[in-house]
Motif scaffolding. Structure first.
Motif, short mmCIF file in Angstrom:
data_model
loop_
_atom_site.label_atom_id
_atom_site.label_comp_id
_atom_site.label_asym_id
_atom_site.label_seq_id
_atom_site.Cartn_x
_atom_site.Cartn_y
_atom_site.Cartn_z
N THR A 66 0.83 -1.20 0.00
CA THR A 66 0.00 0.00 0.00
C THR A 66 0.86 1.25 0.00
O THR A 66 0.60 2.21 -0.74
CB THR A 66 -0.93 -0.01 1.23
N VAL A 67 1.92 1.27 0.80
CA VAL A 67 2.82 2.44 0.86
C VAL A 67 3.48 2.66 -0.50
O VAL A 67 3.59 3.79 -0.99
CB VAL A 67 3.87 2.24 1.96
N ARG A 68 3.90 1.58 -1.16
CA ARG A 68 4.56 1.71 -2.45
C ARG A 68 3.61 2.33 -3.48
O ARG A 68 3.99 3.20 -4.26
CB ARG A 68 5.04 0.34 -2.92
N GLU A 69 2.34 1.88 -3.50
CA GLU A 69 1.40 2.41 -4.49
C GLU A 69 1.06 3.87 -4.20
O GLU A 69 0.91 4.68 -5.12
CB GLU A 69 0.14 1.54 -4.51
N ILE A 70 0.91 4.22 -2.92
CA ILE A 70 0.58 5.61 -2.57
C ILE A 70 1.72 6.54 -2.99
O ILE A 70 1.49 7.60 -3.57
CB ILE A 70 0.29 5.72 -1.07
N THR A 71 2.96 6.15 -2.71
CA THR A 71 4.09 7.00 -3.10
C THR A 71 4.21 7.10 -4.62
O THR A 71 4.60 8.16 -5.14
CB THR A 71 5.39 6.42 -2.52
N ASN A 72 3.85 6.04 -5.33
CA ASN A 72 3.89 6.11 -6.80
C ASN A 72 2.82 7.05 -7.36
O ASN A 72 2.98 7.58 -8.46
CB ASN A 72 3.70 4.71 -7.40
N ILE A 122 1.24 9.81 -5.45
CA ILE A 122 1.35 11.21 -4.99
C ILE A 122 2.55 11.92 -5.61
O ILE A 122 2.65 13.14 -5.50
CB ILE A 122 1.43 11.28 -3.45
N SER A 123 3.46 11.17 -6.23
CA SER A 123 4.57 11.83 -6.91
C SER A 123 4.12 12.54 -8.17
O SER A 123 4.40 13.74 -8.33
CB SER A 123 5.67 10.80 -7.23
N PRO A 124 3.37 11.90 -9.10
CA PRO A 124 2.90 12.64 -10.28
C PRO A 124 1.67 13.49 -9.98
O PRO A 124 1.45 14.51 -10.64
CB PRO A 124 2.60 11.54 -11.29
N LEU A 175 -3.05 15.18 -4.60
CA LEU A 175 -3.63 14.11 -3.79
C LEU A 175 -2.82 13.96 -2.51
O LEU A 175 -1.61 13.76 -2.53
CB LEU A 175 -3.62 12.79 -4.58
N LYS A 176 -3.49 14.07 -1.39
CA LYS A 176 -2.83 14.01 -0.09
C LYS A 176 -3.34 12.79 0.68
O LYS A 176 -4.55 12.56 0.75
CB LYS A 176 -3.12 15.28 0.74
N PRO A 177 -2.43 12.00 1.27
CA PRO A 177 -2.86 10.86 2.11
C PRO A 177 -3.35 11.35 3.46
O PRO A 177 -2.67 12.10 4.16
CB PRO A 177 -1.58 10.02 2.23
N SER A 233 -3.94 -4.56 -11.31
CA SER A 233 -4.63 -3.29 -11.02
C SER A 233 -3.89 -2.56 -9.90
O SER A 233 -3.45 -3.18 -8.93
CB SER A 233 -6.08 -3.56 -10.62
N ASP A 234 -3.80 -1.24 -10.04
CA ASP A 234 -3.17 -0.43 -9.01
C ASP A 234 -3.77 0.97 -9.02
O ASP A 234 -4.60 1.32 -9.87
CB ASP A 234 -1.66 -0.36 -9.18
N LEU A 235 -3.36 1.80 -8.05
CA LEU A 235 -3.92 3.15 -7.92
C LEU A 235 -3.57 4.03 -9.12
O LEU A 235 -4.41 4.79 -9.60
CB LEU A 235 -3.37 3.79 -6.63
N TYR A 236 -2.35 3.92 -9.60
CA TYR A 236 -1.94 4.76 -10.72
C TYR A 236 -2.78 4.45 -11.96
O TYR A 236 -3.25 5.36 -12.65
CB TYR A 236 -0.46 4.55 -11.01
N GLY A 237 -3.01 3.17 -12.23
CA GLY A 237 -3.85 2.80 -13.37
C GLY A 237 -5.29 3.25 -13.18
O GLY A 237 -5.96 3.67 -14.14
#
Length: 393
Positions: free
Chosen positions: A22-28, A30-32, A36-38, A123-127
């Motif tokens: 989850t941390v990896r997907e969130i950081t991927n 919020i960078s672009p 979006l704020k966690p 499937s992921d958050l960025y997609g």
């Protein structure tokens, strides 16, 4: 900076089952998408229960008819994410209104095939956000609130369903998470680039919109007509049914996805078990074959041992050992005679120690035997050299 954000996210997601994923997907994400704020907040489920969940709140840039609009969204991540899809909402500001359609309901909840067919790790958050940008670029989920001057507030059939008509929901509980009111004015305003306002209601009429219910104003005597009451009840019931249907579909889809994952795990386990059984059968067959071979060898050895035992009882040891060549026979005889002299000298020493013979007799015989032994050793060395063998001494 990224390390600090990741460490803080790990602390916030300490109760999540798959924290590192989850941390990896969130950081991927919020960078672009820096808007979006966690945020860790309490989410209210349909049964009234609450749970602290991670949400990504902010805006997503969407291109619509040559202009870029920031669409406010809120993505809630369950504690079993990423193996369950996030719960997504559109969060309009005070200057916006939700435009219901096949992807957004009256409560602002987002429905996408990408969410229904969610499957980690494909499937992921960025997609998901990329799909939102494409879908919202074709059909915007919000439009500018029209400025209407009237003596009484207009009726809006596209608002969230009235909980007073929902017998299954406790009072005061809505489908929106706590801390994020369904009231559009509760969401903070975000700057929009280029000064572009959101598409107006007239602009959005080219897309699928909810069929408006005619609003009948109050009669001249100040009372509300039956048509107005009937239209209000129909709107409330239809909103409730639509909301319940979406919730049931989401729950059924989630259960179906879980069952599909379980089925895939069972199939994989079944294949592994079949491979293990096949490998064990091969090993059992090989062990049986080795056992049969060992039994045969054991029988052969037993037979040879019995034969050798019977032969050793009837044969002389000197007749059993027969060299293959006369030279080897000579070497064998020389070696045997030399060892016999060595034993004789040893026993002469024992006889001298015990007083059986005197020193003069001992020295005489030892001298004769030593001379003989030297001659035998020299002859044996010469014979071994002729036979191509290594030196013995």
């Amino acid at each position: 900076m990224a390390v600090v954000i990741e460490s803080s996210l790990k602390k916030m997601l300490s109760k999540y089952k798959y924290r590192d994923l989850t941390v990896r997907e969130i950081t991927n994400v919020i960078s672009p998408y820096k808007d979006l704020k966690p945020v860790m907040d309490a989410y209210v489920f349909n049964d009234g229960s609450t749970k602290d969940l991670m949400s990504l709140t902010g805006t997503v840039p969407v291109s619509y008819r040559g202009n870029t609009y920031n669409i406010p969204v809120c993505l809630w991540l369950l504690d079993v994410y990423p193996y369950n899809p996030p719960i997504c909402f559109v969060k309009p500001t005070s200057a916006m209104m939700i435009k219901t359609g096949k992807h957004v309901d009256a409560n602002g909840k987002i429905y996408l095939p990408y969410l229904h067919e969610w499957k980690h790790p494909q499937s992921d958050l960025y997609g998901l956000i990329q799909v939102m940008v494409v879908v919202f670029g074709e059909e915007p989920p919000v439009f500018s609130r029209p400025q209407v001057q009237s003596s009484y507030p207009p009726y809006q059939p596209t608002g969230p369903p009235n909980t007073s008509y929902m017998p299954g929901m406790p009072a005061g509980v809505s489908s929106y998470p706590s801390g994020h009111s369904a009231n559009p004015s509760g969401y903070p305003s975000y700057p929009y680039p280029g000064g572009n306002s959101y598409p107006t209601a007239s602009t959005a009429q080219n897309y699928n919109a909810q069929t408006p219910i005619p609003t009948v104003g109050p009669s001249r005597d100040g009372t509300i007509g039956e048509d107005t009451i009937r239209a209000s009840l129909i709107s409330a019931v239809s909103d409730k049914l639509r909301w319940r249907m979406k919730e049931e579909m989401d729950r059924a889809q989630a259960e179906l996805n879980a069952l599909k994952r379980t089925e895939e795990d069972l199939k994989t386990g079944h294949q592994k078990l079949e491979q293990m059984i096949s490998r064990l059968d091969q090993e059992v067959t090989e062990v049986d074959r080795n056992i049969d071979l060992l039994k045969k060898k054991d029988e052969e050895l037993s037979s040879a041992l019995e034969k050798m035992t019977s032969q050793s009882e009837n044969n002389d040891i000197d007749d059993v050992i027969v060299p293959t060549a006369p030279l080897y026979k000579q070497i064998l005889n020389l070696y045997a005679e030399e060892n016999a002299i060595e034993d004789t000298i040893f026993y002469l020493g024992e006889a001298l120690r015990r007083g059986v013979i005197d020193l003069e007799v001992f020295l005489k015989h030892v001298r004769l035997l030593s001379r003989k032994q030297f001659q035998l050793r020299a002859l044996m060395q010469k014979a071994r050299k002729t036979a191509g063998l290594s030196d013995l001494y």
